[in-house]
Scaffold this motif. Structure first.
Motif, mmCIF file in Angstrom:
data_model
loop_
_atom_site.group_PDB
_atom_site.id
_atom_site.type_symbol
_atom_site.label_atom_id
_atom_site.label_comp_id
_atom_site.label_asym_id
_atom_site.label_seq_id
_atom_site.Cartn_x
_atom_site.Cartn_y
_atom_site.Cartn_z
ATOM 1 N N THR A 2 14.688 -45.981 19.451
ATOM 2 C CA THR A 2 14.981 -47.400 19.286
ATOM 3 C C THR A 2 16.448 -47.601 18.918
ATOM 4 O O THR A 2 17.168 -46.646 18.602
ATOM 5 N N SER A 3 16.873 -48.852 18.918
ATOM 6 C CA SER A 3 18.252 -49.154 18.536
ATOM 7 C C SER A 3 18.489 -48.844 17.060
ATOM 8 O O SER A 3 19.595 -48.478 16.661
ATOM 9 N N ARG A 4 17.448 -48.964 16.266
ATOM 10 C CA ARG A 4 17.560 -48.626 14.846
ATOM 11 C C ARG A 4 17.812 -47.137 14.659
ATOM 12 O O ARG A 4 18.605 -46.730 13.806
ATOM 13 N N VAL A 6 19.279 -45.184 16.877
ATOM 14 C CA VAL A 6 20.647 -44.941 17.356
ATOM 15 C C VAL A 6 21.654 -45.339 16.285
ATOM 16 O O VAL A 6 22.628 -44.613 16.019
ATOM 17 N N LEU A 7 21.429 -46.476 15.630
ATOM 18 C CA LEU A 7 22.319 -46.922 14.567
ATOM 19 C C LEU A 7 22.297 -45.946 13.394
ATOM 20 O O LEU A 7 23.343 -45.614 12.825
ATOM 21 N N PHE A 8 21.116 -45.453 13.044
ATOM 22 C CA PHE A 8 21.012 -44.487 11.948
ATOM 23 C C PHE A 8 21.754 -43.199 12.280
ATOM 24 O O PHE A 8 22.465 -42.648 11.431
ATOM 25 N N VAL A 9 21.613 -42.709 13.501
ATOM 26 C CA VAL A 9 22.314 -41.487 13.908
ATOM 27 C C VAL A 9 23.824 -41.710 13.879
ATOM 28 O O VAL A 9 24.585 -40.848 13.417
#
Length: 166
Positions: A2-4, A6-9
């Motif tokens: 998810t985009s979440r 990707v943002l966390f990575v």
């Protein structure tokens, strides 16, 4: 993914990269500034995970107090402006120990909790806020006064004998 995720990575990579730069910087002042970036990015990781209170405490306590106090001490003593050379063996040993601790911590967390999500239980942010600013407000304020006195004493010690009119 998810985009979440990707943002966390992305924020996690920023945290790791700035932490590595904080450890490998040759100037202490630059290391302190990279530590600010690392701690701020870690607060971003907490935000992505949905732990807003922990992110706020991370910003207030670590970025806003501890790292700023370290940078203030470096600036007052005028140290940290010249490169500090550590022997190459010490740098390699430090990198090996850091990698070993990372692998040990990650392995322990995966072995304990696995890759699945873990339900978080406990009081929410408002309950913690009521406890800190209700029951514990006086110890909190006394601690802030103690830190202020330590800061004033550090300034007095660092400027002792400098700029004194004779």
């Amino acid at each position: 993914m998810t985009s979440r995720d990707v943002l966390f990575v992305a924020v996690g990579l920023l945290t790791a990269a700035s932490a590595i730069l904080a450890v490998t910087s040759r100037r202490v002042l630059h290391a302190g500034l990279w530590l600010v970036v690392s701690m701020g990015a870690l607060a971003g990781c907490y935000l992505v995970l949905g732990a807003e209170l922990v992110a706020l405490v991370q910003l207030l306590v670590y970025v806003g107090a501890v790292v700023v106090l370290v940078l203030f001490a470096l600036m007052m003593t005028r140290s940290g402006t010249t490169p500090e050379d550590a022997p190459p063996g010490v740098r390699v040993l430090s990198a090996v120990v850091a990698l070993a601790v990372t692998v040990l911590l990650g392995g322990t967390l995966v072995a304990t909790f696995g890759w699945d999500g873990v339900a978080v239980t406990g009081p929410d942010g408002s309950a913690v806020g009521e406890a800190v600013f209700g029951t514990w407000v006086w110890p909190f304020e006394l601690l802030s006064l103690l830190l202020l006195a330590a800061l004033v004493a550090a300034v007095a010690v660092a400027t002792a004998g400098k700029g004194r009119v004779k």
